[in-house]
Enzyme design. Structure first.
Site, PDB file in Angstrom:
ATOM      1  N   LYS A 209      33.955  26.321  17.415  1.00  0.00           N
ATOM      2  CA  LYS A 209      33.518  27.161  18.529  1.00  0.00           C
ATOM      3  C   LYS A 209      33.102  28.524  18.006  1.00  0.00           C
ATOM      4  CE  LYS A 209      38.382  28.171  19.246  1.00  0.00           C
ATOM      5  NZ  LYS A 209      39.596  27.660  19.864  1.00  0.00           N
TER       6      LYS A 209
ATOM      7  N   ARG B 213      47.380  27.363  30.053  1.00  0.00           N
ATOM      8  CA  ARG B 213      45.929  27.575  30.090  1.00  0.00           C
ATOM      9  C   ARG B 213      45.326  26.402  30.862  1.00  0.00           C
ATOM     10  NH1 ARG B 213      42.943  29.126  24.456  1.00  0.00           N
ATOM     11  NH2 ARG B 213      42.871  26.878  24.192  1.00  0.00           N
TER      12      ARG B 213
ATOM     13  N   HIS C 190      47.951  22.135  23.799  1.00  0.00           N
ATOM     14  CA  HIS C 190      47.737  23.238  22.853  1.00  0.00           C
ATOM     15  C   HIS C 190      49.043  24.013  22.714  1.00  0.00           C
ATOM     16  CE1 HIS C 190      45.255  25.689  20.384  1.00  0.00           C
ATOM     17  NE2 HIS C 190      45.246  26.732  21.160  1.00  0.00           N
TER      18      HIS C 190
ATOM     19  N   ARG D 251      43.235  19.346  15.092  1.00  0.00           N
ATOM     20  CA  ARG D 251      42.120  20.246  15.397  1.00  0.00           C
ATOM     21  C   ARG D 251      42.198  21.474  14.489  1.00  0.00           C
ATOM     22  NH1 ARG D 251      44.555  19.550  20.675  1.00  0.00           N
ATOM     23  NH2 ARG D 251      45.274  21.689  20.451  1.00  0.00           N
TER      24      ARG D 251
ATOM     25  N   TYR E  37      27.865  60.765  13.507  1.00  0.00           N
ATOM     26  CA  TYR E  37      27.988  61.265  14.872  1.00  0.00           C
ATOM     27  C   TYR E  37      29.248  62.094  15.043  1.00  0.00           C
ATOM     28  CZ  TYR E  37      24.327  57.973  16.188  1.00  0.00           C
ATOM     29  OH  TYR E  37      23.157  57.296  16.286  1.00  0.00           O
TER      30      TYR E  37
ATOM     31  N   CYS F 159      27.878  53.618  12.603  1.00  0.00           N
ATOM     32  CA  CYS F 159      26.713  53.562  13.501  1.00  0.00           C
ATOM     33  C   CYS F 159      26.423  52.105  13.848  1.00  0.00           C
ATOM     34  CB  CYS F 159      25.491  54.174  12.833  1.00  0.00           C
ATOM     35  SG  CYS F 159      25.809  55.805  12.161  1.00  0.00           S
TER      36      CYS F 159
ATOM     37  N   ASP G 118      23.813  50.268  13.089  1.00  0.00           N
ATOM     38  CA  ASP G 118      23.223  49.458  12.016  1.00  0.00           C
ATOM     39  C   ASP G 118      23.579  49.961  10.622  1.00  0.00           C
ATOM     40  OD1 ASP G 118      21.535  48.298  14.162  1.00  0.00           O
ATOM     41  OD2 ASP G 118      20.671  50.323  14.085  1.00  0.00           O
TER      42      ASP G 118
HETATM   43  C1  LIG Z   1      40.487  27.253  18.942  1.00  0.00           C
HETATM   44  C2  LIG Z   1      41.315  26.088  19.160  1.00  0.00           C
HETATM   45  C3  LIG Z   1      41.834  25.373  18.068  1.00  0.00           C
HETATM   46  C4  LIG Z   1      41.691  25.806  16.636  1.00  0.00           C
HETATM   47  O1  LIG Z   1      42.623  26.798  16.342  1.00  0.00           O
HETATM   48  P1  LIG Z   1      42.844  27.331  14.853  1.00  0.00           P
HETATM   49  O2  LIG Z   1      44.071  28.128  14.920  1.00  0.00           O
HETATM   50  O3  LIG Z   1      41.646  28.149  14.493  1.00  0.00           O
HETATM   51  O4  LIG Z   1      42.964  26.134  13.990  1.00  0.00           O
HETATM   52  C5  LIG Z   1      42.527  24.202  18.338  1.00  0.00           C
HETATM   53  N1  LIG Z   1      42.711  23.775  19.608  1.00  0.00           N
HETATM   54  C6  LIG Z   1      42.243  24.451  20.669  1.00  0.00           C
HETATM   55  C7  LIG Z   1      42.485  23.901  22.023  1.00  0.00           C
HETATM   56  C8  LIG Z   1      41.545  25.628  20.487  1.00  0.00           C
HETATM   57  O5  LIG Z   1      41.094  26.298  21.543  1.00  0.00           O
END
Ligand SMILES: *Cc1c(COP(=O)(O)O)cnc(C)c1O
Length: 605
Positions: free
Chosen positions: A273, A367, A395, A454, A498, A546, A548
């Site tokens: 992502k 969540r 999660h 994951r 700045y 800044c 850039d």
């Molecule tokens: C982002 C995400 C992950 C990956 O997490 P990491 O800590 O970067 O490995 C896994 N599962 C879900 C649901 C996530 O949103």
């Protein structure tokens, strides 16, 4: 030819025993020499096209009778001498590795991918060449060790991939010879080879038991042979003001390193992502596919569609909200959705398109998903006629903490997840593939009976070792570079940038770097004494950053306009990690990296 989920090629000469007759339907009969290569190639090709790399495929090269085994043994002795042959012979009468054990295991469905013949001879070479041509991973079934009783055979290395097979083919080596050669290379001093104009560096990676001590290694059958591509052209990002370099060899190394800690049948879901955590979605996904990653997780439909363009088959799970009116697109591109809430799920179902979905369970993150305790409600997510549930996941909320109460909370979440899965099954509901761990979840709670892991930040090699029990030698993939746009002498007391937030406390030289907060470098970096590398020395950022550009205090360091400086990465002996930058600017690495903007070109190293 059977091009469904399994392909089986066996030697036509092999007499099937009574109990094997049932297998006949699934076998493709080929004669040993010419046809095998032909059929093999066709089978491999059609498999790649029709089944896709995530499917289970057993490809068996030959199935030998006892007489044939003896003959091969004699031939090997004649070709290579008794001493060489004896090394690989388990029993006095006949070598176990000539018995087609790999093949038996394949027939019984205990292994995936391609089971390679593990003996010398023309057949093995043909298989290696086929694998090389079609980019297969040759897998040596680890459980063979248990069956043969041979504690150590060099061909038990878990993976031998495409370049290995190419190199073996080029030198006409069998795996034993090749493995012995590779083992002379170490990560620090890798061997370099070139095949067909492509260059590789090769070394062996001893097994690390993951239990804490990164130096405790053992060279055994789990040793990996690592093969990393080297860039062909000299790497010269001369035309860029600032850029991100992606070290593909490190990405590959991370995949291999993580994979070795996983259970044999677990698959990697690469979490890509936010433009692959700022690294570049396309660039990373291409590399990850080549490394054999089986699936991806992304946050948005757009990200998923980008991935689908790269690979027609792989699993792509969207973790975030996709509105129901995009159901047709999701279905057409065979993407997998997370059922983020009841209302949207019901409307998705009403749309009437067949859609693959995963059901999230809330075990404590609060969540997405129905609460685990709310089993009746949860079960209803499995009953939509148009939504095909292929997976169930949860999660973990506190995996990057080693504090006892956090660990305890995680263990509670884990237990609740598996209890809920059991409850679902008890009610006759198939939860599909299950997954629970992200990077820290895996590193602190490995060995859970999940189908997928994951991995996000671990793939990109930016794990904080003080937050994990398992210490793995992961390597950072991204580095950030910029050029010096101008150099200016500044007198004592003068303010720069700045609002003149910084004044030189003595005469000094300032380098104006061509990178700024609109490239994704946190604007607070210059206030937090963040340093950059110029000529291998650390120089602090000063003055307000800044959009850039930014300012580095060179002190007495000589430097020139056009020279490269490093914001994240190595230069000479110095290293600046993304972790340091994140900590100094009060955030976490995924935030720092995913902030890197699209206007920085991503260059593959
Ligand atoms: C982002 C995400 C992950 C990956 O997490 P990491 O800590 O970067 O490995 C896994 N599962 C879900 C649901 C996530 O949103």
């Amino acid at each position: 030819m059977n091009t469904m989920n399994e392909l089986r090629l066996v030697n036509a000469d092999h007499p099937l025993h009574d109990d094997e007759e049932a297998l006949k339907q699934q076998l493709v009969w080929v004669s040993e020499d010419v046809q095998l290569q032909h059929v093999c190639a066709r089978a491999l090709l059609s498999w790649i096209r029709e089944c896709g790399a995530q499917q289970e495929v057993t490809l068996v090269s030959g199935w030998r009778s006892y007489d044939q085994q003896r003959q091969i043994l004699r031939q090997t002795e004649a070709e290579r001498g008794a001493e060489y042959t004896r090394q690989f012979v388990a029993a006095a009468s006949c070598s176990e590795h000539h018995t087609g054990l790999a093949i038996d295991l394949g027939i019984r469905g205990q292994s995936q991918d391609l089971i390679c013949p593990d003996f010398s001879g023309p057949l093995a070479r043909k298989m290696s060449r086929c694998a090389a041509e079609y980019g297969f991973i040759l897998r040596y079934p680890q459980h063979k060790t248990a069956v043969t009783g041979i504690a150590f055979e060099p061909w038990h290395f878990r993976y031998v991939g495409l370049p290995h097979a190419q190199i073996m083919a080029q030198h006409d080596w069998v795996l034993e010879e090749y493995a012995a050669w590779v083992r002379t290379g170490t990560p620090d001093r890798p061997l370099q080879v070139s095949v067909d104009g492509r260059r590789w560096q090769i070394y062996s990676l001893p097994h690390i038991d993951g239990s804490g001590d990164p130096d405790r290694t053992a060279l055994d059958e789990q040793t990996d042979l690592v093969c990393q591509p080297l860039s062909q052209a000299p790497f010269a990002p001369l035309s860029h003001r600032a850029w991100v370099e992606l070290d593909c060899a490190n990405l590959r190394h991370n995949v291999i390193t993580l994979r070795r800690q996983m259970r044999p049948h677990q698959k990697i879901m690469a979490v890509c992502k936010a433009n692959a955590y700022g690294h570049g979605l396309r660039e990373c996904a291409q590399q990850l596919l080549q490394c054999g990653v089986e699936g991806f997780a992304v946050a948005t439909l757009e990200e998923a569609l980008t991935l689908r363009q790269l690979d027609a088959q792989c699993e792509i799970l969207i973790l975030g909200y996709v509105p129901f009116w995009q159901a047709e697109e999701v279905s057409r591109h065979r993407l997998t959705l997370t059922l983020t809430d009841w209302e949207n799920a019901a409307r998705l179902n009403e749309a009437g398109y067949p859609i693959r979905v995963h059901v999230p369970i809330d075990t404590g993150m609060r969540r997405l998903g129905a609460r685990a305790e709310d089993l009746d409600k949860l079960c209803r997510f499995y009953q939509f006629p148009h939504l095909q549930v292929c997976g169930t996941y949860s999660h973990l909320a506190q995996t990057d903490s080693l504090l006892p109460q956090a660990q305890q909370a995680t263990r509670r979440q884990i237990a609740l997840f598996f209890e809920t899965i059991a409850q679902l099954r008890k009610r006759g509901i198939d939860p599909g593939a299950i997954h629970l761990q992200g990077s820290y979840g895996f590193l602190n709670h490995p060995q859970l009976p999940c189908d997928w892991v994951r991995f996000g930040i671990a793939l990109f090699g930016c794990i904080d070792p003080s937050r994990t029990q398992m210490k793995l030698p992961l390597r950072p993939v991204a580095s950030v570079h910029a050029r010096i746009a101008a150099i200016k002498r500044v007198r004592q007391g003068e303010g720069i940038s700045y609002n003149h937030l910084w004044h030189a406390d003595q005469d000094t030289t300032i380098a104006i770097l061509s990178i700024g907060y609109a490239d994704g470098i946190p604007r607070s970096a210059s206030r937090q004494h963040v340093e950059v590398l110029i000529r291998g020395r650390r120089c602090p950022l000063v003055g307000a950053m800044c959009m850039d550009q930014c300012f580095a205090d060179l002190g007495d360091l000589p430097a020139e306009v056009g020279e490269e400086c490093v914001v994240i990465g190595n230069q000479q002996k110095e290293t600046l990690s993304a972790l340091q930058l994140a900590e100094k600017t009060g955030t976490i690495v995924p935030d720092t990296l995913s902030a890197l903007r699209g206007r920085l070109p991503r260059l593959l190293k």
